[in-house]
Scaffold this active site. Structure first.
Site, PDB file in Angstrom:
ATOM      1  CD  GLU A 292      40.309  47.092  44.982  1.00  0.00           C
ATOM      2  OE1 GLU A 292      41.019  46.803  45.940  1.00  0.00           O
ATOM      3  OE2 GLU A 292      39.317  46.407  44.630  1.00  0.00           O
ATOM      4  N   PRO A 293      39.487  50.531  39.894  1.00  0.00           N
ATOM      5  CG  PRO A 293      39.896  52.539  38.772  1.00  0.00           C
ATOM      6  CD  PRO A 293      40.009  51.895  40.125  1.00  0.00           C
ATOM      7  N   GLY A 294      39.172  48.628  36.915  1.00  0.00           N
ATOM      8  CA  GLY A 294      39.898  47.860  35.905  1.00  0.00           C
ATOM      9  C   GLY A 294      39.277  48.150  34.549  1.00  0.00           C
ATOM     10  NE  ARG A 295      33.351  45.918  33.537  1.00  0.00           N
ATOM     11  CZ  ARG A 295      33.126  44.649  33.199  1.00  0.00           C
ATOM     12  NH1 ARG A 295      33.047  44.319  31.923  1.00  0.00           N
ATOM     13  NH2 ARG A 295      32.957  43.718  34.116  1.00  0.00           N
ATOM     14  NE  ARG A 332      33.530  40.925  29.366  1.00  0.00           N
ATOM     15  CZ  ARG A 332      32.477  41.703  29.226  1.00  0.00           C
ATOM     16  NH1 ARG A 332      32.159  42.165  28.028  1.00  0.00           N
ATOM     17  NH2 ARG A 332      31.741  42.033  30.257  1.00  0.00           N
ATOM     18  CB  CYS A 363      35.437  21.946  17.888  1.00  0.00           C
ATOM     19  SG  CYS A 363      36.699  21.994  16.635  1.00  0.00           S
ATOM     20  CE1 TYR A 393      38.205  41.719  34.745  1.00  0.00           C
ATOM     21  CE2 TYR A 393      36.781  43.472  33.958  1.00  0.00           C
ATOM     22  CZ  TYR A 393      37.547  42.910  34.957  1.00  0.00           C
ATOM     23  OH  TYR A 393      37.642  43.543  36.179  1.00  0.00           O
TER      24      TYR A 393
END
Ligand code: LLP
Length: 434
Positions: A292-295, A332, A363, A393
């Site tokens: 399940e690759p995402g990145r 991130r 802020c 992400y």
């Protein structure tokens, strides 16, 4: 720049180019902050997986795109065209996929806590397979399947007890993780037996995911061996043979030019060799392999453009360059201390001698894109900066903190650009307020 990814370059005007297009022109056309996504790169990354899977893994093996990395309608269409299924984790992702025309029978539904409503929604919409994580879930899914008169495919998420060495917050494979059921404690055995006892469920196999952005050389190999040993011991005790083994998220990506390069095809070839050998040793028929690759599908296809506002020099201390985005579009650094390459997009060839922190406009002091960046000495209000490798992400974790509208996503392909997600407006921000 090409040292980081081949879709980056510099043109005669000294402007950064991305996917062959002038980033200054794109900023002029779409305004900043702006997420750019290189569609051709996404497709190339998908193909790197699908081709290696075809070459090295048994029939039925498949690649699922982890939608959490970046979820919006167009990305579901693209990965579907490339032959990928999807890993979805919420009704929101399921609904987005459905609206995009994604075939939900190719979706695997994750989450360590699927509510009864989630389960009902997913069965109603024909989600192909549930990745269950507990006894409660097994029973709830069986009940929902019974209510619809269907037999629902499920996998079980197992915690193999492996530390992948990545950021603590995204490490998930250790015994004490909130995810999955542990082999070590005997719970994996018990939950598997329970799943097999449910007539409304078809147990297709097992899942594990030990962490994301994993660079430890042999994590996937070690994980596969532990999982196959579990599968074999379960078969020996209960006579059940798994059809599918899902090894979770994909390989890490290069965020900095000095990060090591690797060949995905070579890594998958090595993994398949270990799986083959282990199955032989255990006399276990080779299961279909899922990942399940995402990145690694979207990260290096992304670039975020910002416009510089204030340049603050505190003599004897440090310098700040403030941009028109920040932790709202890229949390991130604030969350993990994760680092993205930040460069001048309007003057990409100038010597980089001005040391500064590139910060956002929220802020709080933690609103940092990156510390210790080197930019041209002349950096000033109106210049463009680019944060690289932001396809994963970033948009999916963006927020409206400080009531900042989220940037649009512009897709780039074959020298053309198009809006895939439009820029949020101030009116969007108040639409739920009564
Ligand atoms: N499968 C499961 C069950 C997962 O939990 C994940 C990521 C993936 C697949 C996809 O992993 P990938 O191929 O992208 O490494 N927000 C963090 C990353 C969180 C990852 C969560 N799970 C970050 O910005 O680095």
């Amino acid at each position: 720049m090409a040292a980081l990814c081949e879709n980056l370059g510099v043109n005669e005007a000294g402007h950064l180019t991305f996917a062959g297009q002038d980033t200054a022109e794109l900023a002029k056309q779409y305004a900043t902050p702006l997420y750019l996504l290189d569609e051709d790169r996404i497709r190339k990354n998908c193909r790197a997986y699908t081709e290696a899977f075809r070459a090295y893994f048994p029939a039925g093996s498949r690649v699922l795109y982890a939608a959490k990395a970046n979820a919006f309608a167009e990305i579901f269409r693209i990965v579907q065209q490339e032959g990928l299924g999807a890993d979805v984790v919420s009704c929101g992702e399921i609904y987005t996929a459905k609206k995009a025309g994604f075939d939900l029978s190719n979706a695997y539904f994750h989450s360590n806590n699927k509510t009864d409503e989630d389960i009902r929604f997913a069965t109603e919409n024909g989600v192909g397979c549930f990745v269950a994580e507990s006894e409660e879930e097994i029973l709830a899914i069986a009940q929902a399947a019974a209510a619809r008169g269907i037999r629902q495919k499920v996998m079980l998420r197992i915690t193999p007890g492996i530390d992948p060495h990545t950021y603590e917050a995204i490490s998930t494979g250790k015994v004490d993780s909130k995810f999955g059921v542990a082999i070590e404690t005997g719970q994996a055995d018990a939950v598997t037996a329970l799943a097999l006892a449910q007539q409304q469920l078809e147990l297709v196999g097992f899942h594990c995911h030990v962490g994301s952005q994993v660079f430890d050389e042999d994590v996937f190999e070690r994980t596969a061996v532990v999982m196959l040993e579990f599968l074999a011991s379960f078969r020996d005790h209960y006579g059940y043979t798994a059809k599918e083994l899902n090894l979770g998220g994909g390989y890490g990506v290069r965020y900095l030019p000095d990060d090591p390069s690797y060949s995905l095809s070579e890594k998958l070839r090595q993994l398949s060799a270990v799986i083959g050998k282990t199955c032989e040793k255990l006399a276990y028929p080779q299961p279909a392999i899922l990942m399940e690759p995402g990145r690694s599908i979207v990260a290096d296809a992304g670039l975020t453009l910002y416009t510089v506002g204030t340049v603050k020099r505190i003599a004897g201390y440090k310098n700040y360059v403030s941009v028109d985005g920040g932790m709202t579009d890229n949390p991130r650094f604030a969350l993990y201390g994760a680092i993205h390459e930040v460069v001048s997009a309007s003057d990409a060839l100038a010597p980089r001698t001005f040391r500064c922190d590139v910060v956002g406009r929220c802020c709080e002091s933690g609103d940092v894109i990156r510390t210790d960046v080197l930019l041209p000495e002349t950096v000033q209000r109106g210049d463009l900066l680019a944060a690289c490798t932001t396809g994963a992400y970033n948009y999916s974790m963006a927020s409206n903190y400080n009531r900042v509208p989220r940037p649009p996503i512009v897709m780039l392909s074959g020298g053309k650009s198009r809006v895939a997600v439009r820029r949020e407006t101030l009116e969007d921000l108040v639409q739920y307020d009564l």
